[in-house]
Design a protein around this motif. Structure first.
Motif, PDB file in Angstrom:
ATOM      1  N   PRO A   1      -7.712  28.507  32.805  1.00 17.32           N
ATOM      2  CA  PRO A   1      -7.045  28.229  31.523  1.00 17.32           C
ATOM      3  C   PRO A   1      -8.004  27.652  30.480  1.00 17.32           C
ATOM      4  CG  PRO A   1      -6.512  26.529  33.116  1.00 17.32           C
ATOM      5  CD  PRO A   1      -7.263  27.587  33.869  1.00 17.32           C
ATOM      6  N   ILE A   2      -7.713  27.936  29.208  1.00 18.40           N
ATOM      7  CA  ILE A   2      -8.486  27.409  28.078  1.00 18.40           C
ATOM      8  C   ILE A   2      -7.598  26.422  27.330  1.00 18.40           C
ATOM      9  CG2 ILE A   2      -9.703  27.968  25.942  1.00 18.40           C
ATOM     10  CD1 ILE A   2     -10.214  30.755  27.107  1.00 18.40           C
ATOM     11  N   TYR A   3      -8.057  25.177  27.232  1.00 18.69           N
ATOM     12  CA  TYR A   3      -7.239  24.105  26.664  1.00 18.69           C
ATOM     13  C   TYR A   3      -7.570  23.888  25.182  1.00 18.69           C
ATOM     14  CZ  TYR A   3      -5.740  23.024  31.406  1.00 18.69           C
ATOM     15  OH  TYR A   3      -5.186  23.095  32.664  1.00 18.69           O
ATOM     16  N   SER A   4      -7.286  24.884  24.377  1.00 12.09           N
ATOM     17  CA  SER A   4      -7.534  24.780  22.937  1.00 12.09           C
ATOM     18  C   SER A   4      -6.371  24.074  22.248  1.00 12.09           C
ATOM     19  CB  SER A   4      -7.721  26.173  22.334  1.00 12.09           C
ATOM     20  OG  SER A   4      -6.515  26.906  22.430  1.00 12.09           O
ATOM     21  N   ALA A   5      -6.578  23.761  20.977  1.00 17.18           N
ATOM     22  CA  ALA A   5      -5.484  23.292  20.125  1.00 17.18           C
ATOM     23  C   ALA A   5      -4.892  24.493  19.401  1.00 17.18           C
ATOM     24  CB  ALA A   5      -6.000  22.269  19.120  1.00 17.18           C
ATOM     25  N   LYS A   6      -3.735  24.289  18.805  1.00 15.10           N
ATOM     26  CA  LYS A   6      -3.124  25.359  18.024  1.00 15.10           C
ATOM     27  C   LYS A   6      -3.811  25.500  16.666  1.00 15.10           C
ATOM     28  CE  LYS A   6       1.237  25.911  18.409  1.00 15.10           C
ATOM     29  NZ  LYS A   6       2.727  25.724  18.346  1.00 15.10           N
ATOM     30  N   ALA A   7      -4.220  24.357  16.093  1.00 13.32           N
ATOM     31  CA  ALA A   7      -4.881  24.357  14.786  1.00 13.32           C
ATOM     32  C   ALA A   7      -5.786  23.133  14.706  1.00 13.32           C
ATOM     33  CB  ALA A   7      -3.857  24.347  13.652  1.00 13.32           C
ATOM     34  N   VAL A   8      -6.657  23.129  13.691  1.00 14.83           N
ATOM     35  CA  VAL A   8      -7.583  22.013  13.508  1.00 14.83           C
ATOM     36  C   VAL A   8      -7.693  21.699  12.020  1.00 14.83           C
ATOM     37  CG1 VAL A   8      -9.616  23.518  13.385  1.00 14.83           C
ATOM     38  CG2 VAL A   8      -9.882  21.141  14.117  1.00 14.83           C
ATOM     39  N   ARG A   9      -7.891  20.423  11.723  1.00 11.84           N
ATOM     40  CA  ARG A   9      -8.077  19.969  10.340  1.00 11.84           C
ATOM     41  C   ARG A   9      -9.147  18.882  10.352  1.00 11.84           C
ATOM     42  NH1 ARG A   9      -2.645  18.353   8.019  1.00 11.84           N
ATOM     43  NH2 ARG A   9      -2.899  16.570   9.394  1.00 11.84           N
ATOM     44  N   PHE A  10      -9.869  18.743   9.235  1.00 13.02           N
ATOM     45  CA  PHE A  10     -10.989  17.808   9.184  1.00 13.02           C
ATOM     46  C   PHE A  10     -10.819  16.835   8.017  1.00 13.02           C
ATOM     47  CE2 PHE A  10     -12.468  22.003  10.630  1.00 13.02           C
ATOM     48  CZ  PHE A  10     -12.786  21.681  11.941  1.00 13.02           C
ATOM     49  N   ARG A  11     -11.172  15.584   8.263  1.00 12.84           N
ATOM     50  CA  ARG A  11     -11.199  14.559   7.221  1.00 12.84           C
ATOM     51  C   ARG A  11     -12.582  13.910   7.206  1.00 12.84           C
ATOM     52  NH1 ARG A  11      -5.823  13.165   5.617  1.00 12.84           N
ATOM     53  NH2 ARG A  11      -4.250  13.907   7.105  1.00 12.84           N
TER      54      ARG A  11
END
Length: 304
Positions: A129-139
């Protein structure tokens, strides 16, 4: 040019003396001084793009510390002889629970163009399995109150602490980018180059997609994080005025720093009428010239 510099106070510190940024167009000496500082600001970027991350500050959660620490995301390789290198969140039954990873950049002033994130693939689990996130955002931003980032690194590395608005002022927030459930270094190019002020990056991992078979909980695991950018010359620094969040650009012309001639501004500064025309041509025009110098787009013609 950069919306994130709206917090910069209207002053420039040269050496140990603070002088206001002059807005009076007929003050020729002031205009020459400001032109020189901003020209050096434009030429003060390192000549090559590089990974601008210096240290890991904190992760919002860690499943097994230190084996699955955020520190592992700084390593360019996936494994050592003895173990795999990745960060893992704690498990959650709710897939919408976010996670954050905080980093310190190598300079308080960096021009950032893109950020790379690689999800982790668990080859030791059934189905890989690949444990990615659904989306990413940067601050990007700086501490809200006086503190040494080094102490944050020491205090928060094992504390599973989420870095938030109560601790930091974020001068830039990116749009959300979708993350693919793929084991590769995914490159997220920012809509425009961002001048990071303060030296703190927050990676927000939004949503979970992979459930672990053994406990039926959702996890996010990351192998690598990289920030592609150009740090500014050591001749420049930022002083944050707490608690307002305003800051002063500090310029130390005596600092030893060599800038290739190809990256220097091509504006003629020894011609008073030409420079006065440049200064009087409006803020937008000046921003375009500096942006061109920052991004290496070549010479800019100025009409007399």
């Amino acid at each position: 040019m950069f919306p994130e510099i709206s917090h910069v106070a209207h002053s420039i510190e040269l050496g140990n003396m603070i002088e206001p940024v002059c807005n009076v167009l007929d003050n020729w000496e002031c205009l020459k001084r400001n032109h020189k500082v901003y020209a050096f600001l434009a030429s003060g970027l390192t000549p090559t793009w590089k990974n601008c991350i210096s240290e890991a500050i904190s992760a919002s959660s860690t499943d097994n510390y230190p084996e699955e620490s955020i520190q592992n995301t700084l390593e360019p390789r996936d494994r050592t002889e003895n173990r795999l290198l990745y960060w893992s969140s704690k498990g959650e039954s709710d897939p919408s629970v976010p996670e954050t990873l905080g980093y310190q950049l190598i300079s308080k002033l960096c021009l950032v163009t893109e950020i790379h994130v690689q999800p982790f693939q668990a080859y030791f689990q059934h189905g890989f399995p690949i444990y990615s996130a659904k989306a990413v955002r940067f601050r990007m931003g700086h501490p809200r109150y006086p503190m040494e980032l080094e102490s944050l690194v020491a205090d928060d590395m094992a504390a599973n602490r989420m870095l938030g608005d109560s601790q930091f002022i974020w001068t830039y927030t990116s749009p959300e980018f979708p993350m693919f459930q793929e084991n590769r270094l995914q490159k997220f190019k920012l809509p425009d180059p961002v001048l990071s002020i303060g030296g703190v990056l927050l990676v927000e991992l939004l949503g979970r997609v992979q459930k672990q078979e053994m406990d039926e909980l959702f996890y996010i695991c990351i192998s690598h994080v990289q920030v592609v950018g150009q740090p500014l010359s050591p001749a420049f620094d930022i002083k944050i005025h707490h608690p307002s969040g305003k800051c002063t650009l500090k310029y130390f012309p005596q600092t030893d720093w060599c800038v290739p001639s190809t990256s220097s501004p091509t504006i003629e500064s020894n011609n008073p009428s030409r420079l006065r025309s440049l200064m009087q041509s409006g803020v937008r025009r000046w921003e375009q010239i500096i942006l061109g110098a920052l991004l290496g787009s070549g010479s800019v013609a100025v009409d007399d």
